[in-house]
Design a protein around this motif. Structure first.
Motif, PDB file in Angstrom:
ATOM      1  N   UNK A  99      21.053 -18.559 -14.373  1.00 21.58           N
ATOM      2  CA  UNK A  99      19.988 -18.017 -15.216  1.00 21.58           C
ATOM      3  C   UNK A  99      19.471 -19.015 -16.250  1.00 21.58           C
ATOM      4  N   UNK A 100      20.328 -19.717 -17.002  1.00 23.25           N
ATOM      5  CA  UNK A 100      19.787 -20.695 -17.956  1.00 23.25           C
ATOM      6  C   UNK A 100      18.954 -21.796 -17.273  1.00 23.25           C
ATOM      7  N   UNK A 101      19.419 -22.267 -16.133  1.00 21.80           N
ATOM      8  CA  UNK A 101      18.671 -23.299 -15.409  1.00 21.80           C
ATOM      9  C   UNK A 101      17.354 -22.751 -14.855  1.00 21.80           C
ATOM     10  N   UNK A 102      17.418 -21.557 -14.297  1.00 17.05           N
ATOM     11  CA  UNK A 102      16.235 -20.946 -13.693  1.00 17.05           C
ATOM     12  C   UNK A 102      15.174 -20.632 -14.744  1.00 17.05           C
ATOM     13  N   UNK A 103      15.584 -20.161 -15.916  1.00 21.00           N
ATOM     14  CA  UNK A 103      14.609 -19.866 -16.969  1.00 21.00           C
ATOM     15  C   UNK A 103      13.933 -21.135 -17.460  1.00 21.00           C
ATOM     16  N   UNK A 104      14.688 -22.213 -17.594  1.00 21.22           N
ATOM     17  CA  UNK A 104      14.089 -23.489 -17.988  1.00 21.22           C
ATOM     18  C   UNK A 104      13.090 -23.952 -16.928  1.00 21.22           C
ATOM     19  N   UNK A 105      13.481 -23.861 -15.671  1.00 23.14           N
ATOM     20  CA  UNK A 105      12.589 -24.236 -14.570  1.00 23.14           C
ATOM     21  C   UNK A 105      11.321 -23.392 -14.594  1.00 23.14           C
ATOM     22  N   UNK A 106      11.466 -22.093 -14.783  1.00 19.72           N
ATOM     23  CA  UNK A 106      10.307 -21.188 -14.782  1.00 19.72           C
ATOM     24  C   UNK A 106       9.336 -21.541 -15.897  1.00 19.72           C
ATOM     25  N   UNK A 107       9.820 -21.694 -17.098  1.00 26.19           N
ATOM     26  CA  UNK A 107       8.938 -21.993 -18.222  1.00 26.19           C
ATOM     27  C   UNK A 107       8.240 -23.344 -18.053  1.00 26.19           C
ATOM     28  N   UNK A 108       8.984 -24.320 -17.606  1.00 29.57           N
ATOM     29  CA  UNK A 108       8.424 -25.662 -17.411  1.00 29.57           C
ATOM     30  C   UNK A 108       7.389 -25.677 -16.284  1.00 29.57           C
ATOM     31  N   UNK A 124       6.290 -26.561 -24.725  1.00 31.63           N
ATOM     32  CA  UNK A 124       6.187 -25.112 -24.559  1.00 31.63           C
ATOM     33  C   UNK A 124       7.515 -24.504 -24.121  1.00 31.63           C
ATOM     34  N   UNK A 125       8.191 -25.200 -23.203  1.00 29.92           N
ATOM     35  CA  UNK A 125       9.476 -24.696 -22.728  1.00 29.92           C
ATOM     36  C   UNK A 125      10.474 -24.617 -23.890  1.00 29.92           C
ATOM     37  N   UNK A 126      10.519 -25.642 -24.703  1.00 29.32           N
ATOM     38  CA  UNK A 126      11.469 -25.662 -25.815  1.00 29.32           C
ATOM     39  C   UNK A 126      11.211 -24.532 -26.811  1.00 29.32           C
ATOM     40  N   UNK A 174       5.320 -12.991 -23.486  1.00 28.89           N
ATOM     41  CA  UNK A 174       5.920 -13.956 -24.403  1.00 28.89           C
ATOM     42  C   UNK A 174       5.129 -15.253 -24.447  1.00 28.89           C
ATOM     43  N   UNK A 175       4.685 -15.709 -23.296  1.00 31.78           N
ATOM     44  CA  UNK A 175       3.884 -16.931 -23.238  1.00 31.78           C
ATOM     45  C   UNK A 175       2.543 -16.735 -23.936  1.00 31.78           C
ATOM     46  N   UNK A 185      -3.988 -22.242 -25.529  1.00 31.18           N
ATOM     47  CA  UNK A 185      -3.808 -21.406 -24.337  1.00 31.18           C
ATOM     48  C   UNK A 185      -2.526 -21.807 -23.631  1.00 31.18           C
ATOM     49  N   UNK A 186      -1.962 -20.856 -22.971  1.00 27.42           N
ATOM     50  CA  UNK A 186      -0.811 -21.131 -22.101  1.00 27.42           C
ATOM     51  C   UNK A 186      -1.182 -20.611 -20.755  1.00 27.42           C
TER      52      UNK A 186
END
Length: 186
Positions: A99-108, A124-126, A174-175, A185-186
């Motif tokens: 989950x931590x890796x996947x969430x970072x991947x998703x946001x990036x 933006x990811x940070x 959230x974005x 914009x995001x």
């Protein structure tokens, strides 16, 4: 009977979905994830009262769902199932590592798919990573456990798709909030 037609259509669609899931699991998961992520983003934009659709965001969610949202979980669970059978251990691995890796991947990747540079996507990811990860762990852990422990294997993907649809809405919200706060914009 007129009342039986919608039921028959629903059963036919469900049967076709399960057949495709059995014969072409990766392709089916990728396409389903693409559709659900796009719909989640669309609903998020409607909920937030956007006057115009952010097409870049819709495309980003669609591409993420197609290339990552379906395939990455497919390979993760395909890899882990032969080695770990205890539902609690699967949940711990999924929640603590995946989950931590996947969430970072998703946001990036969502940011990159919207046309941002590596530097902008990282920034933006940070900003969103910890709030999104915390919410994921807080709200989805019990649902994941129930899915892993109690849902029959043939229905797990369907349940995850349902959860993923609502998670896509949350993530898009959230974005959008972060973009509004940043004045961009995001």
């Amino acid at each position: 009977m007129a009342l039986s037609k919608p039921t028959n259509l629903l059963l036919q669609l469900t049967s076709a979905y399960f057949e495709r899931l059995y014969t072409s699991p990766l392709k089916t998961k990728a396409i389903t994830s693409c559709i659900l992520a796009t719909l989640g983003n669309l609903i998020s934009q409607k909920i937030s009262g956007a006057k115009y659709l952010n097409e870049d965001s819709l495309i980003a969610f669609a591409l993420f769902g197609l290339f990552f949202g379906g395939p990455v979980p497919h390979y993760f669970y395909t890899f882990i199932r032969p080695f770990v059978t205890n539902p609690l251990i699967i949940l711990l691995i999924e929640r603590c590592i995946y989950t931590p890796c996947y969430q970072a991947l998703a946001l990036y990747m969502l940011s990159l798919f919207e046309g941002n540079t590596h530097k902008e996507a990282s920034k933006q990811m940070k900003k969103l990573y910890w709030p999104v990860l915390t919410a994921n762990l807080k709200y989805l852990t019990l649902l994941q456990f129930i899915n892993i422990k109690y849902v029959p294997p043939v229905l797990r993907v369907l349940v995850i798709n349902f959860i993923g649809f609502f998670w896509a809405i949350y993530l898009a919200q959230q974005r959008a909030k972060q973009a509004k706060a940043a004045g961009g914009k995001i």
